[in-house]
Design a protein around this motif. Sequence first.
Motif, PDB file in Angstrom:
ATOM      1  N   ALA A 102       0.821  -1.217   0.000  1.00 17.95           N
ATOM      2  CA  ALA A 102       0.000   0.000   0.000  1.00 17.95           C
ATOM      3  C   ALA A 102       0.852   1.263   0.000  1.00 17.95           C
ATOM      4  CB  ALA A 102      -0.936  -0.007   1.205  1.00 17.95           C
ATOM      5  N   ASP A 103       1.961   1.255   0.740  1.00 18.91           N
ATOM      6  CA  ASP A 103       2.809   2.447   0.814  1.00 18.91           C
ATOM      7  C   ASP A 103       3.795   2.542  -0.349  1.00 18.91           C
ATOM      8  OD1 ASP A 103       1.604   3.366   3.069  1.00 18.91           O
ATOM      9  OD2 ASP A 103       3.119   2.632   4.469  1.00 18.91           O
ATOM     10  N   SER A 104       4.182   1.405  -0.925  1.00 24.18           N
ATOM     11  CA  SER A 104       5.180   1.415  -2.000  1.00 24.18           C
ATOM     12  C   SER A 104       4.564   1.641  -3.373  1.00 24.18           C
ATOM     13  CB  SER A 104       5.962   0.097  -2.013  1.00 24.18           C
ATOM     14  OG  SER A 104       6.626  -0.119  -0.783  1.00 24.18           O
ATOM     15  N   TYR A 105       3.419   1.020  -3.620  1.00 26.26           N
ATOM     16  CA  TYR A 105       2.828   1.054  -4.963  1.00 26.26           C
ATOM     17  C   TYR A 105       1.498   1.799  -5.037  1.00 26.26           C
ATOM     18  CZ  TYR A 105       6.318  -2.575  -5.705  1.00 26.26           C
ATOM     19  OH  TYR A 105       7.497  -3.271  -5.775  1.00 26.26           O
ATOM     20  N   GLY A 106       0.970   2.231  -3.902  1.00 22.39           N
ATOM     21  CA  GLY A 106      -0.317   2.901  -3.893  1.00 22.39           C
ATOM     22  C   GLY A 106      -1.448   1.920  -3.671  1.00 22.39           C
ATOM     23  N   ARG A 107      -2.626   2.465  -3.367  1.00 24.56           N
ATOM     24  CA  ARG A 107      -3.771   1.620  -3.045  1.00 24.56           C
ATOM     25  C   ARG A 107      -4.310   0.900  -4.288  1.00 24.56           C
ATOM     26  NH1 ARG A 107      -1.270   3.833   1.231  1.00 24.56           N
ATOM     27  NH2 ARG A 107      -2.630   4.932   2.689  1.00 24.56           N
ATOM     28  N   ARG A 108      -4.570   1.639  -5.336  1.00 27.92           N
ATOM     29  CA  ARG A 108      -5.147   1.042  -6.552  1.00 27.92           C
ATOM     30  C   ARG A 108      -4.183   0.059  -7.201  1.00 27.92           C
ATOM     31  NH1 ARG A 108      -4.913   4.395 -11.870  1.00 27.92           N
ATOM     32  NH2 ARG A 108      -2.775   3.763 -11.396  1.00 27.92           N
ATOM     33  N   ASN A 109      -2.934   0.447  -7.368  1.00 22.40           N
ATOM     34  CA  ASN A 109      -1.958  -0.426  -8.030  1.00 22.40           C
ATOM     35  C   ASN A 109      -1.724  -1.717  -7.241  1.00 22.40           C
ATOM     36  OD1 ASN A 109      -1.679   1.440 -10.058  1.00 22.40           O
ATOM     37  ND2 ASN A 109       0.195   2.349  -9.235  1.00 22.40           N
ATOM     38  N   SER A 110      -1.776  -1.617  -5.907  1.00 25.07           N
ATOM     39  CA  SER A 110      -1.594  -2.809  -5.082  1.00 25.07           C
ATOM     40  C   SER A 110      -2.721  -3.815  -5.304  1.00 25.07           C
ATOM     41  CB  SER A 110      -1.521  -2.423  -3.603  1.00 25.07           C
ATOM     42  OG  SER A 110      -0.384  -1.638  -3.339  1.00 25.07           O
ATOM     43  N   ILE A 111      -3.952  -3.308  -5.441  1.00 27.29           N
ATOM     44  CA  ILE A 111      -5.085  -4.196  -5.721  1.00 27.29           C
ATOM     45  C   ILE A 111      -4.868  -4.933  -7.032  1.00 27.29           C
ATOM     46  CG2 ILE A 111      -7.562  -4.258  -6.252  1.00 27.29           C
ATOM     47  CD1 ILE A 111      -7.897  -1.869  -4.333  1.00 27.29           C
ATOM     48  N   TYR A 216      -9.040  -6.355 -14.077  1.00 29.70           N
ATOM     49  CA  TYR A 216      -7.886  -5.909 -14.862  1.00 29.70           C
ATOM     50  C   TYR A 216      -8.293  -5.001 -16.019  1.00 29.70           C
ATOM     51  CZ  TYR A 216      -4.256  -8.736 -12.635  1.00 29.70           C
ATOM     52  OH  TYR A 216      -3.343  -9.247 -11.745  1.00 29.70           O
ATOM     53  N   LEU A 217      -9.516  -5.153 -16.499  1.00 30.91           N
ATOM     54  CA  LEU A 217      -9.985  -4.336 -17.624  1.00 30.91           C
ATOM     55  C   LEU A 217     -10.470  -2.951 -17.184  1.00 30.91           C
ATOM     56  CD1 LEU A 217     -11.990  -7.022 -19.671  1.00 30.91           C
ATOM     57  CD2 LEU A 217      -9.738  -6.049 -20.219  1.00 30.91           C
ATOM     58  N   VAL A 218     -10.945  -2.831 -15.925  1.00 27.40           N
ATOM     59  CA  VAL A 218     -11.599  -1.593 -15.489  1.00 27.40           C
ATOM     60  C   VAL A 218     -10.741  -0.760 -14.537  1.00 27.40           C
ATOM     61  CG1 VAL A 218     -13.630  -0.620 -14.348  1.00 27.40           C
ATOM     62  CG2 VAL A 218     -13.868  -2.653 -15.792  1.00 27.40           C
ATOM     63  N   LEU A 219     -10.178  -1.392 -13.498  1.00 25.68           N
ATOM     64  CA  LEU A 219      -9.514  -0.637 -12.428  1.00 25.68           C
ATOM     65  C   LEU A 219      -8.312   0.197 -12.886  1.00 25.68           C
ATOM     66  CD1 LEU A 219      -9.813  -0.078  -9.411  1.00 25.68           C
ATOM     67  CD2 LEU A 219      -8.284  -2.001  -8.953  1.00 25.68           C
ATOM     68  N   PRO A 220      -7.530  -0.222 -13.899  1.00 26.29           N
ATOM     69  CA  PRO A 220      -6.410   0.628 -14.329  1.00 26.29           C
ATOM     70  C   PRO A 220      -6.829   2.023 -14.799  1.00 26.29           C
ATOM     71  CG  PRO A 220      -6.153  -1.582 -15.209  1.00 26.29           C
ATOM     72  CD  PRO A 220      -7.521  -1.524 -14.593  1.00 26.29           C
ATOM     73  N   PHE A 221      -8.083   2.190 -15.183  1.00 25.22           N
ATOM     74  CA  PHE A 221      -8.565   3.485 -15.673  1.00 25.22           C
ATOM     75  C   PHE A 221      -9.180   4.337 -14.561  1.00 25.22           C
ATOM     76  CE2 PHE A 221      -8.723   0.449 -19.183  1.00 25.22           C
ATOM     77  CZ  PHE A 221      -7.927   1.106 -20.113  1.00 25.22           C
ATOM     78  N   CYS A 222      -9.151   3.835 -13.320  1.00 20.90           N
ATOM     79  CA  CYS A 222      -9.680   4.570 -12.172  1.00 20.90           C
ATOM     80  C   CYS A 222      -8.540   5.314 -11.471  1.00 20.90           C
ATOM     81  CB  CYS A 222     -10.355   3.609 -11.193  1.00 20.90           C
ATOM     82  SG  CYS A 222     -11.733   2.689 -11.933  1.00 20.90           S
ATOM     83  N   PRO A 223      -8.844   6.435 -10.803  1.00 18.14           N
ATOM     84  CA  PRO A 223      -7.772   7.226 -10.174  1.00 18.14           C
ATOM     85  C   PRO A 223      -7.211   6.572  -8.922  1.00 18.14           C
ATOM     86  CG  PRO A 223      -9.922   8.205  -9.728  1.00 18.14           C
ATOM     87  CD  PRO A 223     -10.158   7.086 -10.699  1.00 18.14           C
ATOM     88  N   GLU A 224      -5.959   6.909  -8.615  1.00 19.36           N
ATOM     89  CA  GLU A 224      -5.322   6.488  -7.362  1.00 19.36           C
ATOM     90  C   GLU A 224      -5.937   7.285  -6.210  1.00 19.36           C
ATOM     91  OE1 GLU A 224      -4.051   4.717  -4.918  1.00 19.36           O
ATOM     92  OE2 GLU A 224      -2.424   4.065  -6.248  1.00 19.36           O
ATOM     93  N   SER A 225      -5.752   6.798  -4.991  1.00 17.62           N
ATOM     94  CA  SER A 225      -6.250   7.510  -3.815  1.00 17.62           C
ATOM     95  C   SER A 225      -5.604   8.894  -3.714  1.00 17.62           C
ATOM     96  CB  SER A 225      -5.908   6.706  -2.555  1.00 17.62           C
ATOM     97  OG  SER A 225      -5.909   7.545  -1.419  1.00 17.62           O
ATOM     98  N   PRO A 226      -6.402   9.975  -3.692  1.00 14.51           N
ATOM     99  CA  PRO A 226      -5.829  11.318  -3.570  1.00 14.51           C
ATOM    100  C   PRO A 226      -5.059  11.505  -2.257  1.00 14.51           C
ATOM    101  CG  PRO A 226      -8.127  11.426  -4.271  1.00 14.51           C
ATOM    102  CD  PRO A 226      -7.866  10.012  -3.864  1.00 14.51           C
ATOM    103  N   ARG A 227      -5.534  10.878  -1.184  1.00 16.73           N
ATOM    104  CA  ARG A 227      -4.836  11.005   0.105  1.00 16.73           C
ATOM    105  C   ARG A 227      -3.446  10.394   0.024  1.00 16.73           C
ATOM    106  NH1 ARG A 227      -8.842  12.622   3.504  1.00 16.73           N
ATOM    107  NH2 ARG A 227      -7.391  12.715   5.249  1.00 16.73           N
ATOM    108  N   TYR A 228      -3.329   9.263  -0.661  1.00 18.69           N
ATOM    109  CA  TYR A 228      -2.016   8.636  -0.838  1.00 18.69           C
ATOM    110  C   TYR A 228      -1.103   9.546  -1.652  1.00 18.69           C
ATOM    111  CZ  TYR A 228       1.569   5.572  -2.796  1.00 18.69           C
ATOM    112  OH  TYR A 228       2.778   5.046  -3.197  1.00 18.69           O
ATOM    113  N   LEU A 229      -1.633  10.111  -2.729  1.00 21.34           N
ATOM    114  CA  LEU A 229      -0.824  10.973  -3.602  1.00 21.34           C
ATOM    115  C   LEU A 229      -0.327  12.213  -2.869  1.00 21.34           C
ATOM    116  CD1 LEU A 229      -2.947  10.725  -6.878  1.00 21.34           C
ATOM    117  CD2 LEU A 229      -0.696   9.707  -6.479  1.00 21.34           C
ATOM    118  N   LEU A 230      -1.197  12.824  -2.048  1.00 21.22           N
ATOM    119  CA  LEU A 230      -0.817  14.064  -1.383  1.00 21.22           C
ATOM    120  C   LEU A 230       0.002  13.819  -0.114  1.00 21.22           C
ATOM    121  CD1 LEU A 230      -1.030  17.151  -1.199  1.00 21.22           C
ATOM    122  CD2 LEU A 230      -3.096  16.841   0.168  1.00 21.22           C
ATOM    123  N   ILE A 231      -0.508  12.956   0.784  1.00 20.99           N
ATOM    124  CA  ILE A 231       0.116  12.794   2.102  1.00 20.99           C
ATOM    125  C   ILE A 231       1.334  11.870   2.048  1.00 20.99           C
ATOM    126  CG2 ILE A 231      -0.270  12.085   4.495  1.00 20.99           C
ATOM    127  CD1 ILE A 231      -3.225  12.832   4.127  1.00 20.99           C
TER     128      ILE A 231
END
Length: 498
Positions: A102-111, A216-231
């Motif tokens: 979760a901390d290395s790759y982000g929330r969405r990418n980890s899923i 795999y077809l849908v989630l790559p087009f969804c945004p990453e967690s904004p809290r992860y990106l900022l904080i």
Amino acid sequence: MSTRGGPRPFCQACHKFTSWSHLTATLLTSILAAVLGSLQIGYHTGNVNAPAKIIEEFFNHTWRARHNQSMPDHSLTLLWSLSVSIKDFGALLGSLGVKYLADSYGRRNSILIVNCLSVVGACLMSASKASKSFEVLILGRLVFGLFCGLVMSLNPLYIQEVSPTNLRGAFATLNQVSFASGILMGMVAGLETVLGTEHYWAMMLSLSLIPALAQYLVLPFCPESPRYLLINRGEESKAEAALLRLRGSSDKVFAELEEMKEEAARTQSGVTIHQFFKKRRYKQPIVIVLIINLGSQLSGFNAIINYSTRMFQAKFDQAKYLTLGVGAVNVMFTLVAFFLMEKAGRRRLLLTGFISIAVCNLLMTIVDSVLHLVPELRSLQVLLVFCLISAYELGPGPISWFIAAELFDQPGRPIAMAFTSMLNWGGKFVLALLFPPLLKLCGEYIYLLFMAVALAAFSFTWIRLPETKGRTFDDIAEEFRGAEGIPLHNSIGFNTFT
């Protein structure tokens, strides 16, 4: 200036801006794509129930082909218990990787990364019949278990961080709705009239590949967690862009971004596992998470889900279809919880759920004790099972998975979710392994053990759990931040039903 009893002024503005009518397609797509993971987990929780005898016969047939003799009954029972519980043990191990991913790759990418474990696990399970090896089936469930432990923490983490504050609990409950729906689908697929047959059970085990590939077809087009990106990453422009996609309005983005910046200003760069368990501000939330999760997992629900067909078989000819009723009630009350979560709040639903589970377990003990004298009471037993399932899904089921994400700040949240996953899957593993022998040893009095656990969880929740409904992450974290003690009772409206 912050106020300890309620939301800050800009948070109140955020609450006004955000409502059901302002949902965006991106937000809904992101959440629905994420919960495809819990759908797979539910499917493999429910699909081994009805065809248990058929798969056990496969085990026995494989053993006979190798050793020219049938497997002893006690060994077969032990091997089947291992096959059921190994998924939960794998999940317990998988939980250990939540923080790093979760901390290395982000929330969405980890899923997306851990979804490959689901694909590998499903392929192994379905290949066990062709390879004539029950070890391959057990290995497949172990690999799939690793996926379970990771994704059931990563999903609530991602969903809570992309959701608006006043819908955070409801959307996190969708993870449990998807899980319960998967259980029902697995139960249906496992019926003899569908795919739970000698010829098709291996194909049945492969069907979780469909939602895995859809993710795999849908989630790559969804945004990453904004809290992860900022904080976590300090990438304000990317966080703002992600928020704009999720909220669809620059006004809402500005208010939420300000709240995140305020939290980031008070947040350390990172927390190690050692620091997590040593910090004073985390001690009370850790105990809360511990009691709620163990109370949820050890109060009887998992025993009924895993072994309901066998529980009913001694009393009903159509036990498999009664088990299907268990799955249907399970889904129905997760939907009820979804609609009540932001109205009733976490505390009220947990308290109602735990006390109802305790009462159901007591009544099940009484009914089972006199069932041989009054056989007509078997219908009441089924009703009590349905009531227990309803009580679990009304509060303890969904809330136990996401409450940690609300009680901890950004640095501690991934470890808290890993801790949650370990408690949940550890409880499931222990119960799946020990329930059959305990049932033989204690008989109907096993439900009194479940009742005691539910009452203990009810008492602790009543005394210690703060209400988190409608409060920002930073607002909740401030209640635990920097004090020598944890002031749960000092804030107006914080430790109450309203």
